[in-house]
Structure formats: C-alpha cells, structure tokens
Motif scaffolding. Structure first.
Motif, PDB file in Angstrom:
ATOM      1  N   LEU A 281       0.823  -1.212   0.000  1.00 55.59           N
ATOM      2  CA  LEU A 281       0.000   0.000   0.000  1.00 55.59           C
ATOM      3  C   LEU A 281       0.856   1.261   0.000  1.00 55.59           C
ATOM      4  N   GLU A 282       1.954   1.246   0.737  1.00 54.42           N
ATOM      5  CA  GLU A 282       2.833   2.412   0.781  1.00 54.42           C
ATOM      6  C   GLU A 282       3.462   2.663  -0.586  1.00 54.42           C
ATOM      7  N   LYS A 283       3.907   1.616  -1.255  1.00 54.38           N
ATOM      8  CA  LYS A 283       4.496   1.777  -2.582  1.00 54.38           C
ATOM      9  C   LYS A 283       3.457   2.258  -3.596  1.00 54.38           C
ATOM     10  N   MET A 310      -9.129   7.762   1.966  1.00 52.76           N
ATOM     11  CA  MET A 310      -7.773   7.337   1.632  1.00 52.76           C
ATOM     12  C   MET A 310      -7.886   6.113   0.728  1.00 52.76           C
ATOM     13  N   PRO A 311      -7.711   6.291  -0.588  1.00 51.43           N
ATOM     14  CA  PRO A 311      -7.802   5.159  -1.505  1.00 51.43           C
ATOM     15  C   PRO A 311      -6.592   4.227  -1.356  1.00 51.43           C
ATOM     16  N   ASN A 312      -6.749   2.991  -1.815  1.00 52.42           N
ATOM     17  CA  ASN A 312      -5.602   2.085  -1.876  1.00 52.42           C
ATOM     18  C   ASN A 312      -4.828   2.244  -3.185  1.00 52.42           C
ATOM     19  N   TYR A 313      -5.376   3.067  -4.097  1.00 58.45           N
ATOM     20  CA  TYR A 313      -4.758   3.303  -5.403  1.00 58.45           C
ATOM     21  C   TYR A 313      -4.529   1.995  -6.156  1.00 58.45           C
ATOM     22  N   TRP A 314      -5.557   1.130  -6.101  1.00 55.88           N
ATOM     23  CA  TRP A 314      -5.448  -0.139  -6.826  1.00 55.88           C
ATOM     24  C   TRP A 314      -5.155   0.108  -8.301  1.00 55.88           C
ATOM     25  N   LEU A 315      -6.030   0.882  -8.958  1.00 59.41           N
ATOM     26  CA  LEU A 315      -5.793   1.241 -10.350  1.00 59.41           C
ATOM     27  C   LEU A 315      -5.828   2.756 -10.488  1.00 59.41           C
ATOM     28  N   ASN A 316      -4.705   3.353 -10.861  1.00 57.02           N
ATOM     29  CA  ASN A 316      -4.663   4.785 -11.113  1.00 57.02           C
ATOM     30  C   ASN A 316      -5.452   5.087 -12.380  1.00 57.02           C
ATOM     31  N   THR A 317      -6.167   6.205 -12.354  1.00 56.09           N
ATOM     32  CA  THR A 317      -7.170   6.470 -13.386  1.00 56.09           C
ATOM     33  C   THR A 317      -7.058   7.889 -13.920  1.00 56.09           C
ATOM     34  N   LEU A 318      -7.137   8.004 -15.236  1.00 59.31           N
ATOM     35  CA  LEU A 318      -7.158   9.286 -15.922  1.00 59.31           C
ATOM     36  C   LEU A 318      -8.540   9.534 -16.507  1.00 59.31           C
ATOM     37  N   LEU A 319      -8.912  10.814 -16.614  1.00 60.87           N
ATOM     38  CA  LEU A 319     -10.149  11.210 -17.297  1.00 60.87           C
ATOM     39  C   LEU A 319      -9.784  12.126 -18.459  1.00 60.87           C
ATOM     40  N   PHE A 320     -10.034  11.658 -19.676  1.00 61.53           N
ATOM     41  CA  PHE A 320      -9.777  12.463 -20.868  1.00 61.53           C
ATOM     42  C   PHE A 320     -10.995  13.330 -21.162  1.00 61.53           C
ATOM     43  N   LYS A 321     -10.835  14.273 -22.079  1.00 61.65           N
ATOM     44  CA  LYS A 321     -11.912  15.246 -22.302  1.00 61.65           C
ATOM     45  C   LYS A 321     -13.128  14.638 -22.976  1.00 61.65           C
ATOM     46  N   ASP A 322     -12.937  13.580 -23.783  1.00 64.56           N
ATOM     47  CA  ASP A 322     -14.060  12.965 -24.472  1.00 64.56           C
ATOM     48  C   ASP A 322     -13.681  11.558 -24.909  1.00 64.56           C
ATOM     49  N   GLN A 323     -14.635  10.854 -25.498  1.00 69.98           N
ATOM     50  CA  GLN A 323     -14.409   9.463 -25.898  1.00 69.98           C
ATOM     51  C   GLN A 323     -13.403   9.353 -27.038  1.00 69.98           C
ATOM     52  N   GLU A 324     -13.382  10.317 -27.912  1.00 69.61           N
ATOM     53  CA  GLU A 324     -12.425  10.278 -29.019  1.00 69.61           C
ATOM     54  C   GLU A 324     -10.995  10.298 -28.501  1.00 69.61           C
ATOM     55  N   GLU A 325     -10.738  11.163 -27.536  1.00 70.20           N
ATOM     56  CA  GLU A 325      -9.400  11.249 -26.956  1.00 70.20           C
ATOM     57  C   GLU A 325      -9.080   9.988 -26.156  1.00 70.20           C
ATOM     58  N   GLN A 326     -10.071   9.487 -25.428  1.00 68.82           N
ATOM     59  CA  GLN A 326      -9.886   8.245 -24.667  1.00 68.82           C
ATOM     60  C   GLN A 326      -9.469   7.098 -25.584  1.00 68.82           C
ATOM     61  N   GLN A 327     -10.221   6.920 -26.668  1.00 65.60           N
ATOM     62  CA  GLN A 327      -9.954   5.802 -27.569  1.00 65.60           C
ATOM     63  C   GLN A 327      -8.608   5.959 -28.273  1.00 65.60           C
ATOM     64  N   ALA A 328      -8.244   7.175 -28.594  1.00 65.98           N
ATOM     65  CA  ALA A 328      -6.951   7.410 -29.232  1.00 65.98           C
ATOM     66  C   ALA A 328      -5.803   7.037 -28.290  1.00 65.98           C
ATOM     67  N   PHE A 329      -5.936   7.393 -27.010  1.00 66.17           N
ATOM     68  CA  PHE A 329      -4.903   7.056 -26.035  1.00 66.17           C
ATOM     69  C   PHE A 329      -4.809   5.550 -25.843  1.00 66.17           C
ATOM     70  N   LEU A 330      -5.945   4.875 -25.763  1.00 64.17           N
ATOM     71  CA  LEU A 330      -5.951   3.417 -25.626  1.00 64.17           C
ATOM     72  C   LEU A 330      -5.259   2.754 -26.820  1.00 64.17           C
ATOM     73  N   GLN A 331      -5.526   3.281 -28.005  1.00 57.96           N
ATOM     74  CA  GLN A 331      -4.929   2.724 -29.214  1.00 57.96           C
ATOM     75  C   GLN A 331      -3.412   2.895 -29.206  1.00 57.96           C
ATOM     76  N   VAL A 332      -2.954   4.078 -28.860  1.00 61.57           N
ATOM     77  CA  VAL A 332      -1.526   4.368 -28.874  1.00 61.57           C
ATOM     78  C   VAL A 332      -0.785   3.525 -27.841  1.00 61.57           C
ATOM     79  N   THR A 333      -1.272   3.494 -26.616  1.00 62.54           N
ATOM     80  CA  THR A 333      -0.555   2.815 -25.540  1.00 62.54           C
ATOM     81  C   THR A 333      -0.552   1.304 -25.716  1.00 62.54           C
ATOM     82  N   ASN A 334      -1.716   0.721 -25.960  1.00 64.22           N
ATOM     83  CA  ASN A 334      -1.768  -0.730 -26.115  1.00 64.22           C
ATOM     84  C   ASN A 334      -1.036  -1.186 -27.370  1.00 64.22           C
TER      85      ASN A 334
END
Length: 383
Positions: A281-283, A310-334
């Motif tokens: 949890l500390e890490k 106090m979250p455990n930060y299991w999965l760190n999460t980003l919020l993009f401005k819209d679905q188009e930007e979200q999908q573009a980021f998913l495509q690039v990273t994966n």
C-alpha cells in the motif's frame, strides 16, 4: 501529449521497451514457503490452518469483527446477498459503472438490478442519485421499500468502491436505513481503502473483498465476506461449507448450501500477501503521488478521490476530455506494449441487463467514455 505520458510511464517503471502490464501481482515474501507447507500437510482443500489464519489477518487489518474466506469475489457477493435476504423476484439497487460480477451476483439470487448514477469525483454510487430515485420511484409499505412501477421489493443496495476509491458510503448507509434497505458493500477492489478513518466494508450489514490475480493482494482466486454481526458470520460459514452439520464422520446437511469455502492452498498464498500488505500500500501510494505530480501539468485529469477518503490506489485512473481522446490514447498505448484499459461497458447497456430499471445515468455515461486505467503495479523503487 500522448507521447509525453507514454514516455513518463515507461520511465517511472524503468522499462524502455518490454510490455508493461496494468497490474501484476507482487510475490516478495513467504508465498512459496506457505504453499509448500500446504502440500506437505496434504491439507490443500477447504479445511486447513491457513484458512483460519487468513480470516484472522483480514479482521485484524480491516477492523471487521468477522471474515469468512470464500472461493472468489463473485461467490462472496452472491452469498452476501443471500444472507441479506435477497430472494427470487426482489430488486437490488446498484451502480452501472462496475465489473459485471456485481450485477451477476444479483441475478444469481433471482433478483433484478436497478441502476442509479455515480458521483464524478468518487466514481462510486452517488447518495443524492440514490435518494432521488427512491423518493421518486418507491414507497414504504409495512417496513419494506416497494418499487411503485414494478411492485417489487427493493431488498438491498450494493454500492461499489470503484478502482479502490471510496464512495460516500456513510451517506449511502443513511439513505438505506431510512428506506429499510440492507446495505451490502462491494469492496472487492478496496482492500486498504478508508473513509473517515474506517476501512471500507464496515458501513453496511455485510461487505465483500476480492483476491483475484490482478487485485492489490491475490490468493490466485479468492474472496471474503466481512461482517460485524456474529449470527450472520456463523450463517455465512455454515452456508459456504454446503450447510454441513459438524460431525466426525457423518454427512448431514440442514439446508441448501454452497460449496464456496476458500481452499487452504489459496489461503496460504493470501497469508503471505497479507504480511506484505502495508508495504504494498505504501508503494502504491508513492506511485499515485508520482502520477499526480506529473499530471498536474498535463491536459488530462488524474483521479484523486474525495475528501475524508484514503484510496488504496489499486488502479490509477485518468479522465480524458471525451471518448475520441480516450480511444486514441488506448490505441496508442496498447499498440506500443503499455497496457491501459477503459472502465467497463456500463451494466445498463449489456444485453442481459438493458431492460432493468434505472435513473439518470449521465455521470456514469461520461466516465465510461472518458476514464482510462494506467499501469499501477507494485514498484520497489518509484521514479
């Protein structure tokens, strides 16, 4: 912007080229030793010392009075709903932004989910959306909450602490008490998360944890029911062991039960993991702080959760401005061997649950179109 984020994550994980998973398990303690011990003892199934020890470690860490180790998080939630009195034909309020197990456990009871919206900052059930739905669509008759449209009893409410971020569970609990609805917390993702100084899972009648391979700690598979009610705890242990009446050699059962008890071999792994949980949890807290500092200068929102939590930060999460930007980021990273993923498809949009009653789900829809989980594994060294 995407290249900058991509490069920062690779630098943080000190991995310039190889695949980076979303959340890998960490085995840095006594896992092999305890697993070998179960094999040497021959007690690898649902009877063994590690099951009892794991339950004791869970109660000590979470502050719950009782813990019952179960085969996985879904079966834990199914049994918790049974213990909360959910029956064929009932309705259970939950949120659409969740893993499918939440809705499936309700369906396994022969009940029907009802979906209310989440809050944008907690990602979990909104107490105001819950109250609005109940005020508009239900009435209290003979101490029971009745859906005016369907005529069915709303027996329970299952909020989820999404990605380990605590929801406003105290306010939800207050609404549930007012409307005579049993509160069952889906704390599957929130081991190590706190709200107002109390560990998640201690605000309702029962709660459940999950120890799947991608959780903060893992048993390989596994789950647990937490409760502060002794009678419910005894009933949970009885039902999860096929409702077998204790006897030295006879097999007699006094009601329909479930073969849901966690095997000793899984509990052994869980005990070794629990010994390392504070360090893990500390890490994870350090990793989240590193991310938060970086994303302050980026044109994307880093989810931090709500005040008094106090979250455990299991999965760190980003919020993009819209679905188009979200999908573009998913495509690039994966596409470049860095695992990211969106939030789940909303339960209210799945074919088996599309017919269910629901409130205004605008926040859930927005989050499903904008949220992305980024690599969140345990790191020995951050940065």
């Amino acid at each position: 912007m995407f290249d900058t984020i991509f490069s920062f994550i690779r630098k943080t994980f000190n991995e310039p080229e190889a695949f980076i998973p979303l959340h890998a398990p960490y085995f840095g303690g006594n896992e092999k030793k305890y697993l070998a011990d179960t094999i040497d003892s021959t007690f690898v199934s649902s009877v063994g010392a590690y099951v009892d020890k794991f339950e004791e470690m869970l109660t000590s860490f979470t502050g719950a009075k009782y813990a019952i180790a179960i085969t996985n998080g879904t079966t834990a939630l199914h049994l918790a709903l049974v213990l909360a009195g959910v029956k064929q034909g009932d309705e259970v309020i939950t949120q659409p932004l969740t893993f499918v197990a939440t809705s499936n456990a309700i369906a396994h009871c022969g009940a029907t989910p009802v979906y209310v919206d989440v809050d944008m900052d907690s990602l979990g059930m909104s107490p105001s959306a819950l109250r609005d739905y109940l005020q508009t669509h239900t009435l209290i008759r003979e101490g029971r909450c009745i859906n005016k449209k369907t005529g069915k009893i709303i027996k329970a409410c299952v909020p989820m602490h999404t990605f380990g971020f605590p929801c406003r569970i105290d306010e939800i609990a207050a609404v549930c008490r007012e409307y005579h609805i049993n509160l069952v917390e889906d704390a599957a993702e929130s081991l190590g998360s706190y709200y107002n100084g109390r560990h998640t899972g201690n605000f309702g009648l029962l709660s459940v944890l999950s120890f799947n391979g991608n959780k903060t700690i893992t048993c390989g598979g596994g789950g647990a029911i937490l409760t502060n009610d002794k009678d419910i705890a005894l009933k949970a242990k009885h039902l999860s062991t096929t409702a077998k009446i204790p006897h030295a050699w006879e097999f007699a059962h006094d009601e329909v039960g479930y073969n849901y008890r966690m095997p000793n071999v899984n509990a052994a792994l869980g005990c070794a993991q629990m010994e390392q949980l504070p360090q893990i949890l500390e890490k994870k807290k350090q990793l989240a702080a590193t991310y938060a500092g970086f994303f302050e200068t980026e044109l994307v929102e880093f989810v931090k959760g709500i005040s008094n939590a106090m979250p455990n930060y299991w999965l760190n999460t980003l919020l993009f401005k819209d679905q188009e930007e979200q999908q573009a980021f998913l495509q690039v990273t994966n596409g470049r061997k860095l695992m990211t993923r969106p939030a789940w498809k909303l339960m209210s949009e799945l074919p088996m649950y599309a017919h269910c009653e629901k409130g205004d789900l605008k926040n859930s829809i927005s989050l499903a179109q904008r949220a992305v989980n980024i690599p969140s594994s345990f790191l020995e060294r951050i940065g």
